[in-house]
Write an enzyme that holds these catalytic residues in place. Structure first.
Site, PDB file in Angstrom:
ATOM      1  N   CYS A  15       0.927  -1.163  -0.049  1.00 45.69           N
ATOM      2  CA  CYS A  15      -0.097  -0.132  -0.073  1.00 45.69           C
ATOM      3  C   CYS A  15       0.900   1.229  -0.057  1.00 45.69           C
ATOM      4  CB  CYS A  15      -0.958   0.194   1.323  1.00 45.69           C
ATOM      5  SG  CYS A  15      -2.333   0.866   1.096  1.00 45.69           S
ATOM      6  N   CYS A  87      -4.040  -0.684  -2.915  1.00 47.02           N
ATOM      7  CA  CYS A  87      -4.494   0.697  -3.506  1.00 47.02           C
ATOM      8  C   CYS A  87      -4.207   1.033  -4.588  1.00 47.02           C
ATOM      9  CB  CYS A  87      -4.064   1.898  -2.223  1.00 47.02           C
ATOM     10  SG  CYS A  87      -2.326   2.128  -2.113  1.00 47.02           S
ATOM     11  N   CYS A  94       4.318   1.026  -8.258  1.00 46.32           N
ATOM     12  CA  CYS A  94       4.972  -0.312  -7.702  1.00 46.32           C
ATOM     13  C   CYS A  94       6.090  -0.676  -8.339  1.00 46.32           C
ATOM     14  CB  CYS A  94       3.813  -1.552  -8.201  1.00 46.32           C
ATOM     15  SG  CYS A  94       4.382  -3.088  -7.338  1.00 46.32           S
TER      16      CYS A  94
END
Length: 155
Positions: A15, A87, A94
């Site tokens: 997250c 999220c 990422c």
């Protein structure tokens, strides 16, 4: 005992701040799936453990108070099987993972943001906590179906 660990799926819940949703997911994974999962959680940043997340997880019988907010950079040495971004921001930013880690996105609403919006409208503290409870329960449902549901959410 070592053989059991080798057969577990190493899963990271990622997250933005590793304070709420990813922490809840790690807690549920430990509580419900420790026989098949080796769960971790981390954030793109670290915001500390959200006290309301700790509170609503405790209400459900899961103690996450001993977990700590980790930065993804501190877990890059772990040979992960799956990274679940929980999220949108974490999914969009990422990092690239070494080896064969598969990235799966399963977005959940942001309880602190929902609670803040409710507070601005004059909602009670209990109503604000209900936002956390709703997301907690959605994450539980997702974790209960692991690892089978990872295929359908593959990106």
């Amino acid at each position: 005992m070592k053989e059991l660990n080798m057969s577990k799926l190493k899963i990271l819940f990622l997250c933005t701040g590793n304070s709420c949703r990813s922490q809840m997911a790690e807690g549920w994974a430990h509580a419900l799936k420790s026989d098949v999962l080796e769960p971790y959680s981390a954030g793109i940043e670290t915001h500390g453990l959200n006290p309301n997340a700790v509170k609503v997880m405790a209400e459900a019988g899961v103690d996450i108070s001993g977990q700590k907010s980790e930065n993804i950079k501190d877990l890059m040495h772990i040979d992960l099987d799956v990274v679940v971004t929980v999220c949108g921001h974490a999914h969009e930013t990422c990092p690239v993972f070494p080896a064969d880690a598969r990235v799966v996105h399963v977005g959940f609403d942001d309880p602190p943001k929902l609670a803040r919006e409710l507070a601005e409208k004059g909602a009670s503290e209990e109503d604000q906590l209900d936002a956390y409870r709703r997301v907690r329960d959605q994450i539980k449902t997702f974790v209960e179906q692991l690892p089978e549901n990872l295929e359908e959410n593959a990106s």
